[in-house]
Design a protein around this motif. Structure first.
Motif, PDB file in Angstrom:
ATOM      1  N   TYR A 109       0.994  -1.173  -0.040  1.00  0.00           N
ATOM      2  CA  TYR A 109      -0.051   0.016   0.023  1.00  0.00           C
ATOM      3  C   TYR A 109       0.912   1.255   0.162  1.00  0.00           C
ATOM      4  CZ  TYR A 109      -3.220   3.618   1.534  1.00  0.00           C
ATOM      5  OH  TYR A 109      -4.093   4.564   1.483  1.00  0.00           O
ATOM      6  N   LEU A 110       1.850   1.341   1.027  1.00  0.00           N
ATOM      7  CA  LEU A 110       2.856   2.442   0.902  1.00  0.00           C
ATOM      8  C   LEU A 110       3.522   2.565  -0.294  1.00  0.00           C
ATOM      9  CD1 LEU A 110       4.473   2.319   4.328  1.00  0.00           C
ATOM     10  CD2 LEU A 110       2.890   4.160   3.696  1.00  0.00           C
ATOM     11  N   GLU A 111       3.960   1.609  -0.998  1.00  0.00           N
ATOM     12  CA  GLU A 111       4.740   1.616  -2.278  1.00  0.00           C
ATOM     13  C   GLU A 111       3.890   2.518  -3.249  1.00  0.00           C
ATOM     14  OE1 GLU A 111       5.232  -1.855  -4.668  1.00  0.00           O
ATOM     15  OE2 GLU A 111       6.910  -0.691  -5.941  1.00  0.00           O
ATOM     16  N   ARG A 112       2.471   1.801  -3.409  1.00  0.00           N
ATOM     17  CA  ARG A 112       1.679   2.712  -4.259  1.00  0.00           C
ATOM     18  C   ARG A 112       1.136   4.222  -3.921  1.00  0.00           C
ATOM     19  NH1 ARG A 112      -0.953  -1.981  -4.188  1.00  0.00           N
ATOM     20  NH2 ARG A 112      -2.740  -1.110  -2.755  1.00  0.00           N
ATOM     21  N   TRP A 113       1.279   4.304  -2.634  1.00  0.00           N
ATOM     22  CA  TRP A 113       1.049   5.538  -1.876  1.00  0.00           C
ATOM     23  C   TRP A 113       1.872   6.593  -2.473  1.00  0.00           C
ATOM     24  CZ3 TRP A 113       4.119   7.798   1.821  1.00  0.00           C
ATOM     25  CH2 TRP A 113       3.357   8.910   2.652  1.00  0.00           C
ATOM     26  N   LEU A 114       3.282   5.966  -2.511  1.00  0.00           N
ATOM     27  CA  LEU A 114       4.328   6.837  -2.662  1.00  0.00           C
ATOM     28  C   LEU A 114       4.537   7.084  -4.073  1.00  0.00           C
ATOM     29  CD1 LEU A 114       6.696   8.373  -1.071  1.00  0.00           C
ATOM     30  CD2 LEU A 114       8.056   6.253  -1.329  1.00  0.00           C
ATOM     31  N   THR A 115       4.525   6.028  -5.094  1.00  0.00           N
ATOM     32  CA  THR A 115       4.948   6.355  -6.573  1.00  0.00           C
ATOM     33  C   THR A 115       3.562   6.655  -7.251  1.00  0.00           C
ATOM     34  OG1 THR A 115       4.235   3.843  -6.621  1.00  0.00           O
ATOM     35  CG2 THR A 115       6.668   4.321  -6.434  1.00  0.00           C
ATOM     36  N   ALA A 116       2.463   6.354  -7.021  1.00  0.00           N
ATOM     37  CA  ALA A 116       1.278   6.801  -8.013  1.00  0.00           C
ATOM     38  C   ALA A 116       1.154   8.418  -7.902  1.00  0.00           C
ATOM     39  CB  ALA A 116       0.148   6.201  -7.542  1.00  0.00           C
ATOM     40  N   HIS A 117       1.412   9.101  -6.804  1.00  0.00           N
ATOM     41  CA  HIS A 117       1.318  10.685  -6.832  1.00  0.00           C
ATOM     42  C   HIS A 117       2.355  11.201  -7.604  1.00  0.00           C
ATOM     43  CE1 HIS A 117       0.321  14.651  -5.452  1.00  0.00           C
ATOM     44  NE2 HIS A 117       1.473  14.830  -5.064  1.00  0.00           N
ATOM     45  N   ILE A 118       3.673  10.661  -7.506  1.00  0.00           N
ATOM     46  CA  ILE A 118       4.913  11.176  -8.256  1.00  0.00           C
ATOM     47  C   ILE A 118       4.590  10.905  -9.718  1.00  0.00           C
ATOM     48  CG2 ILE A 118       7.358  10.668  -8.461  1.00  0.00           C
ATOM     49  CD1 ILE A 118       7.510   9.910  -5.759  1.00  0.00           C
ATOM     50  N   LEU A 119       4.126   9.660 -10.018  1.00  0.00           N
ATOM     51  CA  LEU A 119       3.984   9.374 -11.374  1.00  0.00           C
ATOM     52  C   LEU A 119       2.988  10.097 -12.369  1.00  0.00           C
ATOM     53  CD1 LEU A 119       4.791   5.553 -11.286  1.00  0.00           C
ATOM     54  CD2 LEU A 119       6.109   7.237 -12.297  1.00  0.00           C
ATOM     55  N   THR A 120       2.146  10.737 -11.472  1.00  0.00           N
ATOM     56  CA  THR A 120       0.706  11.566 -12.079  1.00  0.00           C
ATOM     57  C   THR A 120       0.780  13.141 -11.757  1.00  0.00           C
ATOM     58  OG1 THR A 120      -0.331  10.935 -10.265  1.00  0.00           O
ATOM     59  CG2 THR A 120      -0.607   9.134 -12.110  1.00  0.00           C
ATOM     60  N   ASP A 121       0.341  13.299 -10.545  1.00  0.00           N
ATOM     61  CA  ASP A 121       0.080  14.594 -10.256  1.00  0.00           C
ATOM     62  C   ASP A 121       1.539  15.377 -10.137  1.00  0.00           C
ATOM     63  OD1 ASP A 121      -2.787  15.039  -8.889  1.00  0.00           O
ATOM     64  OD2 ASP A 121      -1.808  13.023  -8.628  1.00  0.00           O
ATOM     65  N   ASP A 122       2.655  14.960  -9.677  1.00  0.00           N
ATOM     66  CA  ASP A 122       3.801  15.486  -9.638  1.00  0.00           C
ATOM     67  C   ASP A 122       4.884  15.482 -10.857  1.00  0.00           C
ATOM     68  OD1 ASP A 122       3.697  15.921  -6.781  1.00  0.00           O
ATOM     69  OD2 ASP A 122       5.204  14.166  -6.169  1.00  0.00           O
ATOM     70  N   ARG A 123       4.378  14.580 -11.661  1.00  0.00           N
ATOM     71  CA  ARG A 123       5.049  14.712 -13.051  1.00  0.00           C
ATOM     72  C   ARG A 123       4.488  15.861 -14.002  1.00  0.00           C
ATOM     73  NH1 ARG A 123       7.622  14.216 -16.884  1.00  0.00           N
ATOM     74  NH2 ARG A 123       9.066  13.424 -15.542  1.00  0.00           N
ATOM     75  N   ARG A 124       3.224  16.033 -13.647  1.00  0.00           N
ATOM     76  CA  ARG A 124       2.425  17.210 -14.325  1.00  0.00           C
ATOM     77  C   ARG A 124       3.317  18.565 -13.718  1.00  0.00           C
ATOM     78  NH1 ARG A 124      -1.953  13.847 -14.488  1.00  0.00           N
ATOM     79  NH2 ARG A 124      -2.726  14.609 -12.436  1.00  0.00           N
ATOM     80  N   LEU A 125       3.113  18.632 -12.338  1.00  0.00           N
ATOM     81  CA  LEU A 125       3.897  19.796 -11.941  1.00  0.00           C
ATOM     82  C   LEU A 125       5.309  20.146 -12.248  1.00  0.00           C
ATOM     83  CD1 LEU A 125       3.752  22.069  -9.561  1.00  0.00           C
ATOM     84  CD2 LEU A 125       4.545  20.290  -8.125  1.00  0.00           C
ATOM     85  N   GLY A 126       6.054  18.805 -12.256  1.00  0.00           N
ATOM     86  CA  GLY A 126       7.293  19.000 -12.923  1.00  0.00           C
ATOM     87  C   GLY A 126       7.412  19.378 -14.376  1.00  0.00           C
ATOM     88  N   ASP A 127       6.360  19.050 -15.003  1.00  0.00           N
ATOM     89  CA  ASP A 127       6.535  19.572 -16.571  1.00  0.00           C
ATOM     90  C   ASP A 127       6.367  20.872 -16.581  1.00  0.00           C
ATOM     91  OD1 ASP A 127       6.844  16.913 -17.652  1.00  0.00           O
ATOM     92  OD2 ASP A 127       4.635  16.600 -18.165  1.00  0.00           O
ATOM     93  N   TYR A 128       5.555  21.524 -15.835  1.00  0.00           N
ATOM     94  CA  TYR A 128       5.156  22.832 -15.747  1.00  0.00           C
ATOM     95  C   TYR A 128       6.340  23.634 -15.203  1.00  0.00           C
ATOM     96  CZ  TYR A 128       3.103  27.308 -14.319  1.00  0.00           C
ATOM     97  OH  TYR A 128       2.961  28.757 -14.208  1.00  0.00           O
ATOM     98  N   LEU A 129       6.773  23.380 -14.000  1.00  0.00           N
ATOM     99  CA  LEU A 129       7.851  23.920 -13.251  1.00  0.00           C
ATOM    100  C   LEU A 129       9.042  23.850 -14.316  1.00  0.00           C
ATOM    101  CD1 LEU A 129       7.512  22.806  -9.494  1.00  0.00           C
ATOM    102  CD2 LEU A 129       6.947  25.133 -10.387  1.00  0.00           C
ATOM    103  N   SER A 130       9.516  22.885 -14.754  1.00  0.00           N
ATOM    104  CA  SER A 130      10.802  23.002 -15.557  1.00  0.00           C
ATOM    105  C   SER A 130      10.730  23.814 -16.696  1.00  0.00           C
ATOM    106  CB  SER A 130      10.901  21.448 -16.081  1.00  0.00           C
ATOM    107  OG  SER A 130      10.016  21.129 -16.860  1.00  0.00           O
ATOM    108  N   GLN A 131       9.640  24.376 -17.000  1.00  0.00           N
ATOM    109  CA  GLN A 131       9.521  25.360 -17.996  1.00  0.00           C
ATOM    110  C   GLN A 131       9.526  26.795 -17.784  1.00  0.00           C
ATOM    111  OE1 GLN A 131       6.820  24.778 -21.264  1.00  0.00           O
ATOM    112  NE2 GLN A 131       6.931  22.298 -21.219  1.00  0.00           N
TER     113      GLN A 131
END
Ligand code: FE2
Ligand code: FE2
Length: 133
Positions: A109-131
């Motif tokens: 559960y913790l593995e999914r808890w940690l990685t799912a958010h990184i792979l979705t919401d944080d990836r989108r945030l990163g795409d924005y911030l890196s620009q």
């Protein structure tokens, strides 16, 4: 359970966020090893507390960057953070009620808890911030 291995797929292309995520993943792996090694319940609870506290701090860090760089999806991302903390606290309570025994399901559960958010919401945030940073 296998460790989470840091790699390009987990990177969000913003170094200061990747650094935080690496720290969180290291704590997850530490917990995973401690469970396998049969460490004491008090030690397991201490790592879990450290992981949750570091996550709270990390979310504040991301939310500061969202504010500074006027991220349009900030409200949704913040409410996702709130939900993640709520579910981590609920897991902590469940584990406490079981005398701090951590089951394989909890680690999964913790593995999914940690990685799912990184792979979705944080990836989108990163795409924005890196620009814009
Ligand atoms: Fe994050
Ligand atoms: Fe996030």
């Amino acid at each position: 359970m296998k460790d989470i291995v840091w790699g390009q797929v987990l990177s969000v292309d913003v170094d200061e966020i990747d650094d935080d995520h690496r720290k969180l993943i290291n704590l997850f792996n530490l917990l995973n090893h401690a469970v396998t090694d049969g460490e004491s319940p008090a030690y397991l609870a201490a790592i879990l507390e450290e992981l949750v506290n570091c996550t709270v701090w990390h979310f504040s860090h991301e939310e500061r960057l969202m504010l500074k760089y006027s991220y349009g999806d900030m409200e949704d991302h913040r409410s996702e953070h709130r939900e993640l903390i709520k579910s981590a606290r609920a897991l902590q309570q469940k584990i406490q009620a079981a005398d701090n025994a951590i089951a394989d399901d909890d680690i999964e559960y913790l593995e999914r808890w940690l990685t799912a958010h990184i792979l979705t919401d944080d990836r989108r945030l990163g795409d924005y911030l890196s620009q814009v940073m």
